[in-house]
Design an enzyme around this catalytic site. Structure first.
Site, short mmCIF file in Angstrom:
data_model
loop_
_atom_site.label_atom_id
_atom_site.label_comp_id
_atom_site.label_asym_id
_atom_site.label_seq_id
_atom_site.Cartn_x
_atom_site.Cartn_y
_atom_site.Cartn_z
N GLN A 256 -4.38 -1.99 9.43
CA GLN A 256 -4.62 -3.25 8.87
C GLN A 256 -5.64 -4.44 9.49
O GLN A 256 -4.99 -4.22 10.51
CB GLN A 256 -3.01 -3.98 7.91
CG GLN A 256 -2.73 -4.79 7.57
CD GLN A 256 -3.26 -4.62 6.28
OE1 GLN A 256 -3.96 -3.87 5.84
NE2 GLN A 256 -3.80 -5.76 5.57
N LYS B 291 0.69 -1.44 0.53
CA LYS B 291 0.07 0.14 0.00
C LYS B 291 0.70 1.05 0.03
O LYS B 291 0.26 1.87 -0.60
CB LYS B 291 -0.78 -0.24 0.99
CG LYS B 291 -1.98 -1.27 1.69
CD LYS B 291 -2.83 -1.47 2.43
CE LYS B 291 -3.98 -2.74 1.98
NZ LYS B 291 -4.25 -2.83 3.12
N ASP C 289 -10.98 3.02 3.87
CA ASP C 289 -11.80 1.06 3.84
C ASP C 289 -13.43 1.06 3.96
O ASP C 289 -13.70 0.13 2.85
CB ASP C 289 -11.11 0.91 5.29
CG ASP C 289 -10.04 -0.09 4.91
OD1 ASP C 289 -9.34 -0.57 3.93
OD2 ASP C 289 -9.23 0.01 6.20
N1 GUN Z 1 -7.35 -7.16 5.49
C1 GUN Z 1 -7.53 -7.37 4.18
N2 GUN Z 1 -8.39 -6.73 3.72
C2 GUN Z 1 -8.11 -5.75 4.86
C3 GUN Z 1 -8.25 -4.36 3.83
O1 GUN Z 1 -8.98 -3.34 2.87
N3 GUN Z 1 -8.45 -3.68 4.44
C4 GUN Z 1 -8.40 -3.21 5.57
N4 GUN Z 1 -7.65 -2.06 6.88
N5 GUN Z 1 -7.70 -4.54 6.14
C5 GUN Z 1 -7.69 -5.31 5.59
#
Ligand code: GUN
Length: 286
Positions: A96, A52, A119
């Site tokens: 995350q 990311k 998100d």
């Molecule tokens: N863990 C797995 N996919 C995601 C996501 O799209 N966002 C976040 N914050 N954690 C994740």
């Protein structure tokens, strides 16, 4: 044989357009900023977070990483989120998931300011997804919709089956397909006659987190098959929720793993970060 849906190529196009939007924003003195919070040392989460940040750098988005130890308390994590909520240079906050045991995910999500919730996990944004008035589209489902549209496919009038009911993918995916006038069924571990329901799908989305769970006998000939899985097969090799080698002969289009949904999820996060920067600076979002 099914045609491959190339998520990597489509995500590149999106990133190019995001990069030029970032350039425009910078001309107005706005640099979109994303804070990524990682708690603990789960290797998969570590990889996702690193990717990311790389993505941000590649399109000119400023990013900050907060890598916290496994022993972080709920209060410490909430304090950090409050600090980031107030930080002017940060427009998007991503914590995350999953969080290590002992930390309350729900409370953390609810503490993120809804305008910085890139998100789209905050209940306010989830509610907006239900109503069809989103400020942020959830990254994976939004990426899948982009892929489908890019292929010239619409969900309108189609039988859409989503296998998996997570808050991150399954539920919002079903909503986005429904908003596009698909006829949507959500299946899960307690679903009876799963095979029969999957066989009805014109668009089949697999988001169960089980390697090669969707087999060729579960897919209608000519269906569009979208694989959200990031699993490991019996040899430890990366694979999806779909038995790709078999299902590719039945589907009309299919996303590979890797190179399908994953890059699209990453691209949508960048888009949401720009949207967040615009909203917070009173710039209309088109
Ligand atoms: N863990 C797995 N996919 C995601 C996501 O799209 N966002 C976040 N914050 N954690 C994740």
């Amino acid at each position: 044989m099914g045609q491959l849906i190339d998520g990597k190529a489509v995500s590149k196009e999106i990133k190019t357009s995001v990069a030029s939007e970032v350039e425009e924003l910078k001309k107005s003195g706005i640099t979109p900023g994303l804070a990524v919070v990682l708690v603990g040392s789960d290797p998969a989460s570590r990889t996702y977070v690193t990717n990311k940040e790389k993505d941000c750098a590649s399109v000119g988005i400023y990013s900050e990483e907060y890598a916290l130890p496994e022993t972080t308390s709920q209060k410490e994590l909430l304090d950090l989120v409050h600090t980031l909520n107030a930080k002017k240079t940060i427009h998007g906050i991503l914590v995350q998931l999953p969080l290590p045991k002992g930390l309350e995910e729900e409370e953390v999500i609810q503490t993120i300011h809804p305008l910085k919730d890139v998100d789209a996990f905050h209940p306010e944004n989830v509610g907006r997804i239900m109503i069809g008035n989103c400020r942020f589209l959830p990254c994976t489902p939004a990426g899948i919709m982009e892929l489908i549209h890019h292929e010239g496919i619409s969900a309108e009038g189609k039988r859409c089956v989503v296998v998996g009911r997570s808050n991150i993918v399954g539920k919002p995916m079903a909503m986005l397909l429904l908003h596009e006038n698909g006829t949507v069924t959500i299946c899960h571990s307690k679903t009876k006659d799963l095979k029969k329901i999957c066989l009805e799908a014109d668009i089949l989305v697999a988001a169960v987190g089980r390697p090669k769970f969707i087999t060729a006998d579960m897919v209608k000939p000519g269906a569009v098959v979208i694989d959200v899985g990031m699993d490991r097969d019996e040899n430890g090799k990366l694979c999806g929720d779909v038995d790709f080698s078999e299902v590719q002969h039945v589907a009309s289009r299919i996303t590979p793993v890797p190179g399908g949904v994953g890059p699209m999820t990453r691209a949508m996060l960048l888009k949401n970060t720009i949207t967040a920067a615009k909203i917070q600076n009173g710039i209309p979002v088109l």
